[in-house]
Design a protein around this motif. Structure first.
Motif, mmCIF file in Angstrom:
data_model
loop_
_atom_site.group_PDB
_atom_site.id
_atom_site.type_symbol
_atom_site.label_atom_id
_atom_site.label_comp_id
_atom_site.label_asym_id
_atom_site.label_seq_id
_atom_site.Cartn_x
_atom_site.Cartn_y
_atom_site.Cartn_z
ATOM 1 N N ARG A 99 45.520 30.453 28.148
ATOM 2 C CA ARG A 99 44.735 30.830 29.322
ATOM 3 C C ARG A 99 43.260 30.547 29.092
ATOM 4 O O ARG A 99 42.574 30.049 29.974
ATOM 5 N N VAL A 100 42.741 30.885 27.919
ATOM 6 C CA VAL A 100 41.345 30.597 27.630
ATOM 7 C C VAL A 100 41.099 29.100 27.624
ATOM 8 O O VAL A 100 40.101 28.601 28.124
ATOM 9 N N ALA A 101 42.040 28.344 27.055
ATOM 10 C CA ALA A 101 41.912 26.890 27.040
ATOM 11 C C ALA A 101 41.805 26.342 28.459
ATOM 12 O O ALA A 101 41.043 25.416 28.720
ATOM 13 N N ASN A 102 42.536 26.938 29.382
ATOM 14 C CA ASN A 102 42.480 26.471 30.756
ATOM 15 C C ASN A 102 41.119 26.707 31.393
ATOM 16 O O ASN A 102 40.675 25.921 32.218
ATOM 17 N N VAL A 103 40.438 27.799 31.032
ATOM 18 C CA VAL A 103 39.153 28.059 31.663
ATOM 19 C C VAL A 103 38.014 27.300 31.001
ATOM 20 O O VAL A 103 36.938 27.211 31.572
ATOM 21 N N THR A 104 38.224 26.725 29.824
ATOM 22 C CA THR A 104 37.142 25.991 29.191
ATOM 23 C C THR A 104 36.833 24.689 29.910
ATOM 24 O O THR A 104 35.854 24.032 29.603
ATOM 25 N N ALA A 105 37.679 24.302 30.861
ATOM 26 C CA ALA A 105 37.358 23.133 31.665
ATOM 27 C C ALA A 105 36.182 23.398 32.593
ATOM 28 O O ALA A 105 35.540 22.486 33.080
ATOM 29 N N ALA A 106 35.898 24.683 32.872
ATOM 30 C CA ALA A 106 34.745 25.016 33.683
ATOM 31 C C ALA A 106 33.480 24.686 32.902
ATOM 32 O O ALA A 106 33.480 24.520 31.691
ATOM 33 N N GLU A 107 32.367 24.577 33.621
ATOM 34 C CA GLU A 107 31.132 24.190 32.955
ATOM 35 C C GLU A 107 30.758 25.226 31.905
ATOM 36 O O GLU A 107 30.896 26.428 32.104
ATOM 37 N N SER A 108 30.295 24.773 30.758
ATOM 38 C CA SER A 108 29.993 25.659 29.651
ATOM 39 C C SER A 108 28.733 26.469 29.936
ATOM 40 O O SER A 108 27.904 26.106 30.771
ATOM 41 N N TYR A 109 28.606 27.563 29.201
ATOM 42 C CA TYR A 109 27.479 28.462 29.401
ATOM 43 C C TYR A 109 26.239 27.931 28.689
ATOM 44 O O TYR A 109 26.261 27.682 27.488
ATOM 45 N N GLN A 110 25.169 27.749 29.428
ATOM 46 C CA GLN A 110 23.876 27.340 28.884
ATOM 47 C C GLN A 110 22.913 28.497 29.063
ATOM 48 O O GLN A 110 22.432 28.744 30.169
ATOM 49 N N PRO A 111 22.620 29.253 27.996
ATOM 50 C CA PRO A 111 21.771 30.438 28.145
ATOM 51 C C PRO A 111 20.391 30.108 28.682
ATOM 52 O O PRO A 111 19.760 29.123 28.284
ATOM 53 N N MET A 112 19.926 30.925 29.625
ATOM 54 C CA MET A 112 18.567 30.808 30.123
ATOM 55 C C MET A 112 17.608 31.232 29.010
ATOM 56 O O MET A 112 17.882 32.176 28.273
ATOM 57 N N THR A 113 16.516 30.530 28.867
ATOM 58 C CA THR A 113 15.579 30.823 27.789
ATOM 59 C C THR A 113 14.621 31.938 28.189
ATOM 60 O O THR A 113 14.286 32.109 29.361
ATOM 61 N N ALA A 114 14.213 32.709 27.210
ATOM 62 C CA ALA A 114 13.124 33.680 27.334
ATOM 63 C C ALA A 114 13.352 34.745 28.395
ATOM 64 O O ALA A 114 12.422 35.160 29.067
ATOM 65 N N ILE A 115 14.572 35.206 28.560
ATOM 66 C CA ILE A 115 14.756 36.352 29.443
ATOM 67 C C ILE A 115 14.672 37.620 28.612
ATOM 68 O O ILE A 115 15.052 37.645 27.438
ATOM 69 N N GLU A 116 14.145 38.666 29.211
ATOM 70 C CA GLU A 116 14.046 39.932 28.509
ATOM 71 C C GLU A 116 14.100 41.072 29.509
ATOM 72 O O GLU A 116 13.834 40.906 30.698
ATOM 73 N N GLY A 117 14.480 42.233 29.021
ATOM 74 C CA GLY A 117 14.628 43.401 29.873
ATOM 75 C C GLY A 117 15.842 44.198 29.455
ATOM 76 O O GLY A 117 16.489 43.888 28.455
ATOM 77 N N ARG A 118 16.142 45.212 30.229
ATOM 78 C CA ARG A 118 17.243 46.117 29.887
ATOM 79 C C ARG A 118 18.283 46.124 30.989
ATOM 80 O O ARG A 118 17.959 46.199 32.160
ATOM 81 N N LEU A 119 19.532 46.082 30.568
ATOM 82 C CA LEU A 119 20.665 46.204 31.468
ATOM 83 C C LEU A 119 21.506 47.367 30.979
ATOM 84 O O LEU A 119 22.078 47.307 29.895
ATOM 85 N N ALA A 120 21.536 48.450 31.734
ATOM 86 C CA ALA A 120 22.279 49.642 31.317
ATOM 87 C C ALA A 120 23.640 49.646 31.992
ATOM 88 O O ALA A 120 23.742 49.552 33.207
ATOM 89 N N ILE A 121 24.696 49.733 31.202
ATOM 90 C CA ILE A 121 26.064 49.709 31.707
ATOM 91 C C ILE A 121 26.668 51.093 31.524
ATOM 92 O O ILE A 121 26.915 51.520 30.406
ATOM 93 N N ALA A 122 26.882 51.805 32.644
ATOM 94 C CA ALA A 122 27.512 53.123 32.589
ATOM 95 C C ALA A 122 29.008 52.915 32.668
ATOM 96 O O ALA A 122 29.528 52.522 33.700
ATOM 97 N N GLY A 123 29.721 53.120 31.553
ATOM 98 C CA GLY A 123 31.117 52.696 31.465
ATOM 99 C C GLY A 123 32.106 53.836 31.506
ATOM 100 O O GLY A 123 31.907 54.870 30.896
ATOM 101 N N SER A 124 33.196 53.635 32.216
ATOM 102 C CA SER A 124 34.298 54.583 32.165
ATOM 103 C C SER A 124 35.477 53.955 31.445
ATOM 104 O O SER A 124 35.369 52.890 30.848
ATOM 105 N N ASP A 125 36.590 54.577 31.554
ATOM 106 C CA ASP A 125 37.685 54.350 30.629
ATOM 107 C C ASP A 125 38.245 52.930 30.627
ATOM 108 O O ASP A 125 38.220 52.255 29.599
#
Length: 380
Positions: free
Chosen positions: A42-68
């Motif tokens: 399944r993962v092999a099938n999705v790697t045909a999608a365009e690969s992730y190219q990280p945006m440079t120089a981003i900064e800040g906080r992302l708070a994830i309130a997680g449940s079960d």
């Protein structure tokens, strides 16, 4: 196409690296061999999608309130995202689903200032920008949001999941139908059902014939309970004898200690000493176990997407940390982490749809690092 030919066609060096990463993250004994191969495919099938190219120089906080249900997935995604973006701090915390829904719909936050620095809360009081849900928003919830903000929430599925039916490993029950589950969890008021209280009523013999069914479920804060109740009980009352647990982890541990127990939780919560019971499929006869294929196609009766609902005005730009996190989650790298969290990656068509949708958004130029302290609040 033969299986070996399929492997040769999809296992490029990038795919092999992804599979190796998944193997290291998952652990060699976390899955049975056949299921592990299926997930890697399944993962092999999705790697045909365009690969992730990280945006440079981003900064800040992302708070994830997680449940079960989504917490293990969000923890892994947050950790890997932070490795790609050292200046973008991501934290995962606990939270109640009902409160999270209220905060998302009304644009509120009940988080305490200063908790985030200690790893126990978000970065101050803020607007809840993202809502992670193990079920789709109801029509009423969707309407409340639209009435409050004058635009619709942005719905982005990030993974596929199955609500699995768990019993003790010693329990020989071969399969269950949704009608039988309604008999166990309902009051007998569902059409065509009657109350089921012993394992003998389900066909088990010998010591099981008079053994009571100890049914476990989730409490009213749980989105998984809402999903289960809608599909199994069709909105009818739950039987008062069902023992409600505050989290999936505590529920499966209880099942592991009680040979006569039964419960439901996300597929990622499978542990030793319990097992997953296949469900009767739509044709009324086929036994369907939750796998990547049966969940993705909907053949497994209790299949569901896992969503991120985003509060973002389509006429405005999006905070760069939030936009980058969404891009990452919908990349092959993000979906490999989804796999490592023991849920299922998205179908290729859904990934491409999400990626194209995110291209329509632009990061907010010069955004302060903690504008809105984008928060992910989870319905489990």
């Amino acid at each position: 196409m033969k299986v070996q030919d399929r492997f040769q066609s999809i296992f490029t060096p990038t795919v092999l690296a992804t599979g190796l990463t998944v193997a290291m993250l998952s652990g060699s004994n976390s899955l049975a061999g056949a299921e592990q191969v299926e997930r890697i495919v399944r993962v092999a099938n999705v790697t045909a999608a365009e690969s992730y190219q990280p945006m440079t120089a981003i900064e800040g906080r992302l708070a994830i309130a997680g449940s079960d249900t989504m917490r293990p997935l969000l923890v892994k995604l947050a950790a890997d995202f932070s490795r790609n973006h050292p200046k973008a701090k991501v934290g995962v915390e606990g939270g109640g689903s009902s409160q999270g829904l209220r905060e998302f719909v009304l644009g509120l936050s009940g988080q305490r200032r200063g908790d985030k620095a200690r790893g126990t809360g978000t970065e101050g009081a803020s607007t809840v920008t993202v809502f992670a849900s193990s079920r789709a928003l109801s029509e009423a919830e969707h309407g409340h949001f639209t009435s409050r903000f004058s635009y619709e929430p942005l719905a982005i599925p990030i993974a596929m999941d199955a609500v699995a039916i768990y019993v003790h490993a010693s329990n020989p029950i071969p399969q269950l139908s949704l009608e039988q589950l309604a008999g166990i969890y309902g009051t007998g008021t569902q059409a065509g059902t009657s109350t089921v209280t012993t394992w003998g009523q389900l066909g088990l013999e010998d010591r099981w014939s008079q053994a009571p069914i100890d049914a476990y479920g989730r409490d009213n804060r749980s989105g998984t309970k809402t999903f289960f109740s809608e599909l199994v009980l069709h909105g009818k009352p739950q039987n008062a004898r069902v023992i409600e647990e505050p989290g999936s982890a505590s529920e499966v541990l209880t099942i592991a200690r009680n040979p006569f127990s039964i419960g439901y939780a996300g597929i990622g919560f499978n542990i030793s000493d319990i097992r997953v019971v296949p469900l009767v499929g739509a044709d009324g006869t086929t036994s369907v176990a939750p796998t990547a294929e049966t969940v993705t196609t909907g053949a497994y009766p209790l299949s569901r997407p896992l969503y991120l609902y985003v509060n973002s005005d389509p006429k405005s730009e999006m905070h760069p940390v939030l936009l980058e996190f969404l891009r990452y989650v919908n990349s092959p790298q993000g979906q490999a982490v989804v796999l490592a969290a023991r849920v299922y990656p998205l179908p290729q068509t859904t990934l491409e749809k999400n990626q194209n949708l995110l291209k329509s958004f632009r990061p907010k130029a010069g955004a302060p690092s903690n504008v809105g302290s984008p928060s992910v609040v989870v319905v489990d």
